[in-house]
Design an enzyme around this catalytic site. Structure first.
Site, PDB file in Angstrom:
ATOM      1  N   ASP A 101      29.024  52.725  11.368  1.00  0.00           N
ATOM      2  CA  ASP A 101      28.156  51.531  11.363  1.00  0.00           C
ATOM      3  C   ASP A 101      28.170  50.410  12.439  1.00  0.00           C
ATOM      4  OD1 ASP A 101      26.391  49.640  10.727  1.00  0.00           O
ATOM      5  OD2 ASP A 101      27.252  49.185   8.713  1.00  0.00           O
ATOM      6  N   THR A 131      26.298  48.980  -6.663  1.00  0.00           N
ATOM      7  CA  THR A 131      26.023  47.927  -7.359  1.00  0.00           C
ATOM      8  C   THR A 131      25.858  48.156  -8.942  1.00  0.00           C
ATOM      9  OG1 THR A 131      25.210  46.813  -5.738  1.00  0.00           O
ATOM     10  CG2 THR A 131      24.631  45.886  -7.781  1.00  0.00           C
ATOM     11  N   HIS A 181      21.319  45.604   0.449  1.00  0.00           N
ATOM     12  CA  HIS A 181      22.675  45.929  -0.456  1.00  0.00           C
ATOM     13  C   HIS A 181      22.825  44.917  -1.637  1.00  0.00           C
ATOM     14  CE1 HIS A 181      24.088  47.999   3.255  1.00  0.00           C
ATOM     15  NE2 HIS A 181      24.155  48.855   2.574  1.00  0.00           N
ATOM     16  N   GLY A 182      23.376  45.269  -2.905  1.00  0.00           N
ATOM     17  CA  GLY A 182      23.982  44.430  -3.669  1.00  0.00           C
ATOM     18  C   GLY A 182      22.873  43.702  -4.821  1.00  0.00           C
ATOM     19  N   ASP A 210      32.161  55.191   4.012  1.00  0.00           N
ATOM     20  CA  ASP A 210      30.813  54.434   3.832  1.00  0.00           C
ATOM     21  C   ASP A 210      30.951  52.922   4.556  1.00  0.00           C
ATOM     22  OD1 ASP A 210      28.285  53.536   2.819  1.00  0.00           O
ATOM     23  OD2 ASP A 210      29.390  52.418   1.072  1.00  0.00           O
ATOM     24  N   SER A 250      20.364  50.644  -5.614  1.00  0.00           N
ATOM     25  CA  SER A 250      20.488  50.008  -6.687  1.00  0.00           C
ATOM     26  C   SER A 250      19.464  49.185  -7.291  1.00  0.00           C
ATOM     27  CB  SER A 250      21.870  49.237  -7.067  1.00  0.00           C
ATOM     28  OG  SER A 250      23.057  50.000  -6.927  1.00  0.00           O
ATOM     29  N   HIS A 275      20.466  53.204   1.498  1.00  0.00           N
ATOM     30  CA  HIS A 275      21.386  52.504   1.052  1.00  0.00           C
ATOM     31  C   HIS A 275      20.723  51.402   0.257  1.00  0.00           C
ATOM     32  CE1 HIS A 275      24.893  53.067   4.077  1.00  0.00           C
ATOM     33  NE2 HIS A 275      23.993  54.286   4.132  1.00  0.00           N
TER      34      HIS A 275
END
Ligand SMILES: [Zn+2]
Length: 288
Positions: A104, A237, A184-185, A82, A215, A212
């Site tokens: 990435d 997450t 993210h997150g 990842d 969550s 991505h």
């Protein structure tokens, strides 16, 4: 069964209009939780390791844990890198037995991202492995962010469909992580996917798309994404929240507990239930 090729797993998902969950494996209990959940739901599953997880647990340890879990599992399991942001990390994972990679280069200028991605793709394809690459920039939530701030943040760096098409044409990457509205997150589900953009990117690239920061999406939002060509969905997450949240509860209940198994066992169960729930939402249950 031995680890399986991620490419076949995702092409099947794209054809079948469901998504395979890619869950971040950070320690033994989380690896076990993910595999148990996939077995209970009879679903193929991807375990993925970030560079942070590799640094924390050690590359050999992660590979050994996931390989062992896969060999004893009744469902297909793949092992994916990842957000590998450097070539060296990708080479190490390829050699260590990962079944797919991610390069990435999203923070680099387009041409540099293309050039580096191409190196990883050429190397991986020579070994029969698939590569995920990123276009646009999928940012990161700050704990202090209000929902509106994060939505605005995501908007600034979304993938441009024509650029995504050119990127895939030049790099021949197999899966595309395109920035389409998530970051993210996020601990609450307020992300809004840019559906016309997802559809356009899928149409122009014919690539399995990777979501991505999922969550931060409601079930409905995730399912809309799947209907437009998303077939790998990354979840980290939600697992962290379930795992550490349960740890807080257990320690509050039993402040004198010193046996790690008594603390981590319930955390593993909590993580497993989150993974099971995601697998069902992704339409992946019963697809093993
Ligand atoms: Zn990500």
């Amino acid at each position: 069964m031995p680890l399986v090729n991620t490419f076949d797993m995702l092409r099947k998902a794209l054809k079948g209009h469901y998504a395979v969950g890619a869950f971040n494996a950070n320690n033994m209990e989380i690896v076990q939780a993910i595999i148990e959940a996939a077995e209970m739901e009879k679903a193929p599953v991807i375990l993925q390791a970030s560079q942070g997880a590799i640094k924390y647990a050690g590359l050999d340890m992660i590979v050994a844990m996931v390989k062992n879990a896969a060999e004893n599992a009744s469902v297909p399991v793949a092992l994916h890198l990842d957000h590998g942001t450097d070539l060296e990390q990708n080479i190490k994972c390829l050699r260590a037995g990962f079944t797919s990679l991610m390069y990435d280069g999203s923070k680099l200028p387009f041409d540099e991202n293309v050039a580096n991605t191409k190196i990883v793709v050429d190397m991986a394809h020579a070994c029969g492995l698939a590569v995920e690459a990123e276009i646009g920039q999928i940012g990161k939530c700050d704990d202090s962010d209000e929902p509106g701030v994060s939505i605005e943040k995501a908007k600034d760096t979304m993938a441009v469909p024509e650029e995504a098409a050119e990127f895939i044409k030049q790099t021949k990457a197999d899966f595309l992580a395109a920035a389409v509205g998530t970051i993210h997150g996020c601990r609450t589900a307020f992300a809004k996917l840019d559906m016309p953009r997802i559809k356009k990117i899928q149409e122009l690239t014919d690539c399995p798309l990777v979501l991505h920061g999922a969550s931060g999406c409601t079930d409905e939002e995730v399912q809309k994404g799947i209907s437009a060509g998303v077939c790998k969905i990354n979840i980290d997450t939600l697992i962290r929240m379930a795992f550490v949240g349960k740890m807080r509860d257990v320690l509050a209940d039993k402040p004198n507990e010193i046996d790690p198994r008594q603390v981590l066992g319930p955390c593993r169960e909590a993580a497993r239930e989150v993974v099971r729930n995601r697998i069902r939402v992704f339409g992946c249950a019963g697809k093993a």
